[in-house]
Design a protein around this motif. Structure first.
Motif, short mmCIF file in Angstrom:
data_model
loop_
_atom_site.label_atom_id
_atom_site.label_comp_id
_atom_site.label_asym_id
_atom_site.label_seq_id
_atom_site.Cartn_x
_atom_site.Cartn_y
_atom_site.Cartn_z
N GLU A 193 83.23 19.27 65.87
CA GLU A 193 83.86 19.62 67.16
C GLU A 193 82.85 19.52 68.31
O GLU A 193 83.16 19.05 69.39
CB GLU A 193 84.43 21.05 67.09
N ILE A 194 81.62 19.97 68.03
CA ILE A 194 80.57 19.88 69.07
C ILE A 194 80.32 18.41 69.41
O ILE A 194 80.19 18.04 70.58
CB ILE A 194 79.27 20.55 68.57
N ALA A 195 80.27 17.56 68.39
CA ALA A 195 80.00 16.13 68.62
C ALA A 195 81.10 15.52 69.49
O ALA A 195 80.81 14.77 70.43
CB ALA A 195 79.90 15.40 67.28
N VAL A 196 82.35 15.87 69.19
CA VAL A 196 83.45 15.31 69.98
C VAL A 196 83.40 15.86 71.41
O VAL A 196 83.49 15.10 72.38
CB VAL A 196 84.82 15.63 69.31
N ALA A 197 83.18 17.18 71.52
CA ALA A 197 83.21 17.80 72.86
C ALA A 197 82.11 17.25 73.76
O ALA A 197 82.28 17.14 74.97
CB ALA A 197 83.05 19.32 72.71
N GLY A 239 67.83 21.77 49.44
CA GLY A 239 68.85 21.76 48.39
C GLY A 239 70.14 22.43 48.82
O GLY A 239 71.06 22.61 48.00
N ALA A 240 70.26 22.77 50.11
CA ALA A 240 71.50 23.40 50.59
C ALA A 240 72.63 22.37 50.60
O ALA A 240 72.40 21.18 50.82
CB ALA A 240 71.29 23.94 52.00
N VAL A 241 73.84 22.86 50.37
CA VAL A 241 75.05 22.05 50.57
C VAL A 241 75.83 22.76 51.67
O VAL A 241 76.22 23.92 51.51
CB VAL A 241 75.88 21.96 49.27
N PHE A 242 76.00 22.10 52.80
CA PHE A 242 76.56 22.78 53.97
C PHE A 242 78.06 23.03 53.79
O PHE A 242 78.79 22.20 53.23
CB PHE A 242 76.31 21.97 55.24
N ALA A 243 78.50 24.19 54.29
CA ALA A 243 79.91 24.59 54.15
C ALA A 243 80.80 23.72 55.04
O ALA A 243 80.40 23.34 56.15
CB ALA A 243 80.06 26.06 54.54
N GLU A 244 82.02 23.50 54.56
CA GLU A 244 82.96 22.67 55.31
C GLU A 244 83.20 23.24 56.71
O GLU A 244 83.25 22.48 57.69
CB GLU A 244 84.28 22.57 54.53
N ALA A 245 83.34 24.56 56.81
CA ALA A 245 83.64 25.16 58.13
C ALA A 245 82.50 24.89 59.12
O ALA A 245 82.74 24.60 60.30
CB ALA A 245 83.86 26.66 57.98
N ASP A 246 81.26 24.96 58.64
CA ASP A 246 80.11 24.71 59.54
C ASP A 246 80.06 23.23 59.94
O ASP A 246 79.75 22.90 61.09
CB ASP A 246 78.81 25.14 58.86
N LEU A 247 80.37 22.36 58.99
CA LEU A 247 80.39 20.92 59.31
C LEU A 247 81.49 20.63 60.31
O LEU A 247 81.31 19.85 61.26
CB LEU A 247 80.58 20.09 58.03
N ARG A 248 82.65 21.28 60.10
CA ARG A 248 83.77 21.06 61.03
C ARG A 248 83.38 21.50 62.45
O ARG A 248 83.68 20.83 63.43
CB ARG A 248 85.00 21.83 60.53
N LEU A 303 73.95 25.66 57.42
CA LEU A 303 73.97 24.99 58.72
C LEU A 303 74.48 25.97 59.76
O LEU A 303 75.50 26.64 59.53
CB LEU A 303 74.90 23.77 58.63
N ASP A 304 73.82 26.04 60.91
CA ASP A 304 74.20 26.99 61.95
C ASP A 304 74.78 26.22 63.15
O ASP A 304 74.02 25.70 63.98
CB ASP A 304 72.96 27.79 62.37
N PRO A 305 76.10 26.13 63.25
CA PRO A 305 76.69 25.36 64.36
C PRO A 305 76.29 25.93 65.72
O PRO A 305 76.17 25.19 66.69
CB PRO A 305 78.20 25.49 64.15
N GLY A 306 76.07 27.26 65.77
CA GLY A 306 75.63 27.87 67.04
C GLY A 306 74.29 27.28 67.48
O GLY A 306 74.09 26.99 68.66
N ALA A 307 73.39 27.08 66.51
CA ALA A 307 72.08 26.51 66.85
C ALA A 307 72.24 25.06 67.31
O ALA A 307 71.55 24.60 68.23
CB ALA A 307 71.16 26.59 65.64
N VAL A 308 73.18 24.35 66.69
CA VAL A 308 73.43 22.96 67.11
C VAL A 308 73.97 22.97 68.54
O VAL A 308 73.50 22.21 69.40
CB VAL A 308 74.40 22.25 66.14
N ALA A 309 74.93 23.85 68.81
CA ALA A 309 75.53 23.92 70.16
C ALA A 309 74.45 24.24 71.20
O ALA A 309 74.42 23.64 72.29
CB ALA A 309 76.64 24.97 70.19
N ARG A 310 73.56 25.17 70.86
CA ARG A 310 72.52 25.57 71.82
C ARG A 310 71.51 24.44 72.07
O ARG A 310 70.85 24.40 73.10
CB ARG A 310 71.78 26.81 71.32
#
Ligand SMILES: Cc1ncc(COP(=O)(O)O)c(C=O)c1O
Length: 388
Positions: A192-196, A179-188, A153-160
């Motif tokens: 943060e993006i969702a809250v912001a 079949g990917a399992v997303f990393a906790e840091a990327d989910l976190r 998961l690419d949080p930068g792509a989500v933010a953009r």
């Protein structure tokens, strides 16, 4: 009377049936195919679950009738217990839990209550096609946030992807189709993006129990999202109850009150025999279901070994969960042509990767939900096809 041309809504015109359903139909015409296409674990309904449903139907006249509209109270309590145990999420079973017709109906209800015409929903891509169809059916616009090349998961792509019109982001991990399992840091970071940006998170945890190397983190575990989240789960994959059509959702009361209206319109209630099966599965001995996950983990290894032997033709990222692999082939044949050739010439069902959107080009989605014998036969046929 002249024949009348029926008119259809623009809404219906916006959506289509996904290739995951079409390829098996083509294969049925061709005949003699084995499947790497299905999103279905091979296991039969366990005996104790079938017994519970048969017993209930014989002795309780209510077992064949509608349940309460949000679902059987005992099942809602059991689902609330599951959320608390596995995700640390405390939910009121009376007002915050819905039993739905598969995860699918809960996802659609969420989308219909959250998304207005023109609203945008961020969808990591490649994606599960029904997520996108549901956004479109709701009048929204899916905006894709590409996964990284290793399907993380690419949080930068989500933010953009966030704009003024963004209403929600939908995340599924373990992920279909990669079949990917997303990393906790990327989910976190996505949390943060969702809250912001004041976004609602739709957390589709259909495959949450099928993470083979380490337990999967879910956005439902982040307390800061509790009031802005719909968390959806399924009895289909974990309990191998795909045909019983039972899923569930948590949503905070204001969202759930709206979702219940859609649920009433669409289904009245989830099928009662399915709910009885789900309750038996969730509250009965769990070793049989742990065995399903262990068997799928072994099938992952088998599929990866067989793909390694085809490395001159197919490349892939080893999946950490669910039961899917995106395999990339050499050359620039369109994925549909490749999948149709595989059905006609190799008698193997696969799903064209571009049915899952950007990131699925030159790829085929392979499932390892089938039993070992079928998987082995399918890979033997692929060996012969590519060895030609
Ligand atoms: C990501 C994802 N969500 C939801 C579903 C639908 O699940 P259900 O059978 O519970 O409706 C599927 C089915 O394949 C899926 O892959």
């Amino acid at each position: 009377m002249p024949a009348q041309t029926p008119r259809f809504s623009r809404r219906a015109g916006r959506i289509k049936i996904s290739a995951t359903k079409l390829m098996p139909m083509l294969a049925a015409e061709v005949g003699g195919c084995v499947s790497l296409g299905q999103g279905v674990p091979s296991f039969a309904t366990p005996g104790f679950v079938a017994d519970a449903v048969c017993d209930a139907l014989r002795r309780d006249p209510a077992a064949g009738k509608y349940s309460l509209q949000p679902g059987l109270p005992a099942l809602r309590r059991a689902v609330a217990g599951l959320f608390a145990r596995e995700k640390g999420l405390t939910a009121d079973p009376d007002s915050e839990i819905l039993i739905s017709v598969g995860a699918m109906e809960a996802l659609l209800a969420a989308m219909l209550v959250l998304v207005d015409e023109g609203d945008e929903v961020i969808v990591p891509a490649p994606y599960y096609p029904s997520h996108v169809e549901q956004v479109l059916l709701s009048g929204g616009r899916p905006v894709f946030a590409p996964l990284r090349p290793d399907f993380s998961l690419d949080p930068g792509a989500v933010a953009r992807a966030v704009t003024e019109k963004t209403r929600a982001v939908i995340i599924t991990s373990p992920h279909n189709p990669t079949g990917a399992v997303f990393a906790e840091a990327d989910l976190r970071a996505v949390a943060e993006i969702a809250v912001a940006h004041d976004l609602t998170v739709i957390c589709d945890d259909t495959y949450d129990s099928l993470s083979y190397d380490a337990p999967a983190t879910s956005l439902a575990m982040f307390p800061e999202l509790r009031e802005r989240m719909v968390a959806v789960g399924s009895f289909s994959k974990r309990f191998a109850l795909t045909g019983w059509r039972v899923g569930y959702a948590f949503a905070p009361r204001p969202i759930m009150d709206q979702m219940l209206k859609v649920h009433d319109c669409a289904a009245i209630c989830a099928p009662m025999p399915g709910q009885i099966a789900a309750l038996a599965a969730l509250t009965g001995p769990q070793d049989v279901f742990a065995g399903f996950a262990a068997a799928l983990s072994a099938r992952r290894d088998l599929a990866c070994r067989r793909l390694d032997a085809l490395s001159g033709h197919l490349s892939y990222v080893r999946p950490a969960g669910a039961f899917y692999i995106m395999a990339r082939y050499r050359g620039d044949a369109p994925p549909m042509d490749m999948a149709v050739r595989l059905i006609r010439e190799a008698h193997v069902i696969t799903i064209p990767g571009d049915a899952f959107g950007p990131g699925g080009e030159q790829s085929l989605r392979l499932s390892f939900g089938a039993d070992e014998a079928e998987l082995t036969e399918a890979f033997d046929r692929l060996d012969r096809f590519f060895g030609k």
